[in-house]
Design a protein around this motif. Structure first.
Motif, PDB file in Angstrom:
ATOM      1  N   GLN A 143       0.816  -1.423   0.068  1.00 43.31           N
ATOM      2  CA  GLN A 143       0.173   0.008   0.253  1.00 43.31           C
ATOM      3  C   GLN A 143       0.793   1.279  -0.081  1.00 43.31           C
ATOM      4  O   GLN A 143       0.637   2.055  -0.789  1.00 43.31           O
ATOM      5  CB  GLN A 143      -0.744   0.171   1.214  1.00 43.31           C
ATOM      6  CG  GLN A 143      -2.048  -0.887   1.050  1.00 43.31           C
ATOM      7  CD  GLN A 143      -3.139  -0.410   0.494  1.00 43.31           C
ATOM      8  OE1 GLN A 143      -3.148  -0.045  -0.698  1.00 43.31           O
ATOM      9  NE2 GLN A 143      -4.238  -0.507   1.156  1.00 43.31           N
ATOM     10  N   TYR A 144       1.839   1.175   0.821  1.00 37.93           N
ATOM     11  CA  TYR A 144       2.766   2.462   0.800  1.00 37.93           C
ATOM     12  C   TYR A 144       3.668   2.445  -0.341  1.00 37.93           C
ATOM     13  O   TYR A 144       3.480   3.724  -0.913  1.00 37.93           O
ATOM     14  CB  TYR A 144       3.832   2.204   1.848  1.00 37.93           C
ATOM     15  CG  TYR A 144       5.000   3.298   1.786  1.00 37.93           C
ATOM     16  CD1 TYR A 144       4.897   4.627   2.151  1.00 37.93           C
ATOM     17  CD2 TYR A 144       6.300   2.698   1.701  1.00 37.93           C
ATOM     18  CE1 TYR A 144       5.686   5.409   1.973  1.00 37.93           C
ATOM     19  CE2 TYR A 144       7.220   3.871   1.440  1.00 37.93           C
ATOM     20  CZ  TYR A 144       6.964   5.069   1.834  1.00 37.93           C
ATOM     21  OH  TYR A 144       7.883   5.933   1.672  1.00 37.93           O
ATOM     22  N   MET A 145       4.157   1.508  -1.116  1.00 31.50           N
ATOM     23  CA  MET A 145       4.818   1.567  -2.413  1.00 31.50           C
ATOM     24  C   MET A 145       3.870   2.048  -3.290  1.00 31.50           C
ATOM     25  O   MET A 145       4.190   2.886  -4.227  1.00 31.50           O
ATOM     26  CB  MET A 145       5.495   0.163  -2.760  1.00 31.50           C
ATOM     27  CG  MET A 145       6.421  -0.372  -1.709  1.00 31.50           C
ATOM     28  SD  MET A 145       6.725  -2.034  -1.977  1.00 31.50           S
ATOM     29  CE  MET A 145       8.034  -2.389  -1.014  1.00 31.50           C
ATOM     30  N   ILE A 146       2.598   1.331  -3.469  1.00 32.57           N
ATOM     31  CA  ILE A 146       1.855   1.806  -4.389  1.00 32.57           C
ATOM     32  C   ILE A 146       1.402   3.478  -4.355  1.00 32.57           C
ATOM     33  O   ILE A 146       1.181   4.188  -5.327  1.00 32.57           O
ATOM     34  CB  ILE A 146       0.265   1.193  -4.431  1.00 32.57           C
ATOM     35  CG1 ILE A 146       0.463  -0.382  -4.995  1.00 32.57           C
ATOM     36  CG2 ILE A 146      -0.613   1.699  -5.344  1.00 32.57           C
ATOM     37  CD1 ILE A 146      -0.488  -1.254  -4.681  1.00 32.57           C
ATOM     38  N   MET A 151       2.342   8.773  -7.160  1.00 28.15           N
ATOM     39  CA  MET A 151       2.637  10.129  -7.264  1.00 28.15           C
ATOM     40  C   MET A 151       3.877  10.285  -8.022  1.00 28.15           C
ATOM     41  O   MET A 151       4.283  11.465  -8.252  1.00 28.15           O
ATOM     42  CB  MET A 151       3.020  10.590  -5.811  1.00 28.15           C
ATOM     43  CG  MET A 151       1.787  10.515  -4.788  1.00 28.15           C
ATOM     44  SD  MET A 151       2.132  11.423  -3.173  1.00 28.15           S
ATOM     45  CE  MET A 151       3.283  10.389  -2.518  1.00 28.15           C
ATOM     46  N   THR A 152       4.546   9.309  -8.417  1.00 24.66           N
ATOM     47  CA  THR A 152       5.746   9.418  -9.092  1.00 24.66           C
ATOM     48  C   THR A 152       5.755   9.122 -10.903  1.00 24.66           C
ATOM     49  O   THR A 152       6.308   9.735 -11.588  1.00 24.66           O
ATOM     50  CB  THR A 152       6.979   8.466  -8.583  1.00 24.66           C
ATOM     51  OG1 THR A 152       6.987   8.588  -7.160  1.00 24.66           O
ATOM     52  CG2 THR A 152       8.147   8.880  -9.262  1.00 24.66           C
ATOM     53  N   PHE A 153       4.778   7.998 -11.236  1.00 30.08           N
ATOM     54  CA  PHE A 153       4.654   7.817 -12.318  1.00 30.08           C
ATOM     55  C   PHE A 153       3.012   7.714 -12.922  1.00 30.08           C
ATOM     56  O   PHE A 153       2.189   7.757 -12.335  1.00 30.08           O
ATOM     57  CB  PHE A 153       5.044   6.312 -12.574  1.00 30.08           C
ATOM     58  CG  PHE A 153       6.382   6.017 -12.044  1.00 30.08           C
ATOM     59  CD1 PHE A 153       7.338   6.380 -12.981  1.00 30.08           C
ATOM     60  CD2 PHE A 153       6.983   5.327 -10.697  1.00 30.08           C
ATOM     61  CE1 PHE A 153       8.795   6.083 -12.733  1.00 30.08           C
ATOM     62  CE2 PHE A 153       8.023   5.146 -10.698  1.00 30.08           C
ATOM     63  CZ  PHE A 153       9.344   5.537 -11.496  1.00 30.08           C
ATOM     64  N   ASN A 198       1.563  13.227 -10.260  1.00 29.95           N
ATOM     65  CA  ASN A 198       2.061  12.612 -11.438  1.00 29.95           C
ATOM     66  C   ASN A 198       1.739  13.146 -12.718  1.00 29.95           C
ATOM     67  O   ASN A 198       2.283  12.496 -13.704  1.00 29.95           O
ATOM     68  CB  ASN A 198       1.709  11.062 -11.335  1.00 29.95           C
ATOM     69  CG  ASN A 198       0.154  10.710 -11.621  1.00 29.95           C
ATOM     70  OD1 ASN A 198      -0.540  11.808 -12.227  1.00 29.95           O
ATOM     71  ND2 ASN A 198      -0.443   9.694 -11.473  1.00 29.95           N
ATOM     72  N   GLN A 199       1.467  14.498 -12.775  1.00 26.00           N
ATOM     73  CA  GLN A 199       1.410  15.154 -14.139  1.00 26.00           C
ATOM     74  C   GLN A 199       2.355  16.286 -14.230  1.00 26.00           C
ATOM     75  O   GLN A 199       3.040  16.642 -13.248  1.00 26.00           O
ATOM     76  CB  GLN A 199      -0.281  16.066 -13.994  1.00 26.00           C
ATOM     77  CG  GLN A 199      -1.221  15.063 -13.817  1.00 26.00           C
ATOM     78  CD  GLN A 199      -1.235  14.107 -15.080  1.00 26.00           C
ATOM     79  OE1 GLN A 199      -1.508  14.512 -16.137  1.00 26.00           O
ATOM     80  NE2 GLN A 199      -1.453  12.563 -14.703  1.00 26.00           N
TER      81      GLN A 199
END
Length: 226
Positions: A143-146, A151-153, A198-199
């Motif tokens: 959950q944390y990784m996602i 937010m990054t990709f 992520n934009q």
């Protein structure tokens, strides 16, 4: 998970004890029972766990390193909160240098720096006696990784995504389907739902030069040549 009545009464007992005297070593046993209850019920109480670590500081002979490891594991599951960082300040270096706490510290460092593949290698789930006994640990980490990946990709190759979150190929479609609010599967791509992070961000230029800084230059430019 919703706390049971027994867990609620234990939480109330802990809260009462801490209000009465948070530095009373007689509360240590009660707080340790509460940590075990949190692990069993998949609940979390940062304030109570911090109080136990502080009591260990005041009464080092009462320190239970297994309880310290459980507390830090629960804090790791609370990412992206800063709980783990804050609680580590209460753990003596001599205890931090021992296993399994040393592994937890390394896991935290990898998670904080986005080295997710390395995290899974260090965590060694399936061969880690501490972490394998913590209900919901692997899913809390995913959950944390996602949340970070979202937010990054905008998208990731599905093979890369599976490596990052330690997900077998046969479980990919079903797992992504349960997270439809943040991502979806399109062919060999995991597509993340658009969000402000992520934009592409428009470049903005801010003028940082004040008139006071420009005045000497303007004076030189406008003064008559000698």
């Amino acid at each position: 998970a919703r706390p049971t009545t027994m867990a609620q009464s234990l939480a109330e007992s802990v809260a009462t004890a801490l209000r009465r005297n948070e530095y009373d070593q007689d509360a240590i046993e009660l707080l340790e029972s509460y940590v075990a209850e949190q692990v069993e019920q998949n609940t979390y109480d940062f304030v109570a766990n911090k109080a136990l670590l502080k009591l260990y500081q005041f009464f080092p002979a009462r320190t239970n390193e297994h309880m310290v490891a459980l507390i830090l594991t629960k804090a790791l599951m609370a990412l992206p909160s800063t709980d783990m960082t804050l609680l580590l300040y209460l753990v003596p270096d001599t205890v931090r240098a021992k296993e399994p706490i040393l592994t937890l510290v390394r896991c935290h460092e990898h998670l904080e720096t986005g080295k997710f593949v390395e995290f899974w290698e260090v965590a060694n789930l399936g061969g880690n006696e501490l972490l394998d006994a913590i209900h919901g640990f692997d899913e809390a980490m995913r959950q944390y990784m996602i949340s970070v990946l979202c937010m990054t990709f905008q998208s990731l190759e599905s093979e890369v995504f599976m490596d990052l979150v330690a997900l077998p190929d046969e479980h990919l479609a079903e797992y992504v389907g349960t997270k439809s609010d943040v991502m979806r599967l399109e062919g060999k791509q995991v597509i993340f739902v658009e969000n402000p992070q992520n934009q592409p961000q428009p470049k903005t230029f801010k003028e940082n030069i004040s008139f006071d800084h420009l005045a000497p230059v303007m004076s030189l430019l406008t003064s008559p040549s000698s």
